[in-house]
Enzyme design. Structure first.
Site, PDB file in Angstrom:
ATOM      1  N   TYR A 186       0.693  -1.479   0.195  1.00  0.00           N
ATOM      2  CA  TYR A 186      -0.144   0.061   0.273  1.00  0.00           C
ATOM      3  C   TYR A 186       1.289   1.051  -0.035  1.00  0.00           C
ATOM      4  CZ  TYR A 186      -2.968   3.459   1.803  1.00  0.00           C
ATOM      5  OH  TYR A 186      -3.680   4.858   1.664  1.00  0.00           O
ATOM      6  N   ALA A 187       2.337   0.736   1.277  1.00  0.00           N
ATOM      7  CA  ALA A 187       2.779   2.345   1.270  1.00  0.00           C
ATOM      8  C   ALA A 187       3.442   2.483   0.036  1.00  0.00           C
ATOM      9  CB  ALA A 187       3.544   2.177   2.234  1.00  0.00           C
TER      10      ALA A 187
END
Length: 150
Positions: A23-24
Site C-alpha cells: 500500500y505504501a
C-alpha cells in the site's frame, strides 16, 4: 505514508523511500509518476497526503469502528506495539471537514516552477498516542453504555 519513519509529526520533506507495505509502495510510486508527468508534459500536479481521517460516513476499516465492533462481539483488540507503551504508536487523527478545507485552499494554488509538482500533508499536526485513543474510546463507550468498558 506507511514507511519506516518514526518521527512525528510528519513533514512533506521526510524521507519516504523505504515503504514497509505494498500500500505504501503504491502511494510513493504514484507521487513519483505525478512528478515525472508534471516535468515531461508541463502539467501542474498537487499530491495530498491525508492522515487518519475520521468523521461521519467514515471508512468501516478504521480503528475506531473495528475496536468498537470487537468490544460488542466480546473479542479482544490487537495492539501492534508489543506492549511497549513508553514508545507508543502515534496517529494524527484529522476530521473530514479539515481535510475538505485543506483541499479547498489548494484548489486555486497550482504549483509553479520548473517542475510544477508539490506534495502537501493534510493532518491536524497533533499526533495522539494509540493508547490515549483506546482509553478515550473505552471511556466514551462506557459513558454511552453506563458501564465500565475495558
Amino acid at each position: 505514508m506507511g514507511g519506516a519513519n518514526k518521527k512525528v509529526p510528519f513533514e512533506e520533506t521526510d524521507f519516504v523511500d523505504n515503504p514497509v507495505s505494498l500500500y505504501a509502495s503504491t502511494k510513493k510510486s504514484n507521487e513519483l509518476m505525478a512528478h515525472t508527468y508534471s516535468h515531461l508534459y508541463n502539467i501542474p500536479a498537487t499530491g495530498l497526503r491525508f492522515f487518519t481521517v475520521y468523521g461521519p460516513m467514515g471508512r468501516p476499516d478504521m480503528a475506531y469502528f473495528g475496536f468498537a465492533d470487537k468490544y460488542f462481539a466480546g473479542e479482544p483488540i490487537k495492539i501492534f506495539n508489543n506492549g511497549d507503551f513508553e514508545n507508543d504508536l502515534y496517529r494524527d487523527f484529522t476530521y473530514i471537514d479539515d481535510i475538505v478545507e485543506g483541499i479547498e485552499r489548494l484548489l486555486s494554488n497550482a504549483p509553479e516552477g520548473d517542475v510544477q509538482h508539490k506534495i502537501f500533508n493534510i493532518g491536524n499536526n497533533s499526533p495522539e498516542k494509540l493508547m490515549t485513543f483506546i482509553t478515550t474510546l473505552e471511556k466514551c463507550l462506557g459513558n454511552a453504555l453506563g458501564k465500565e468498558v475495558e
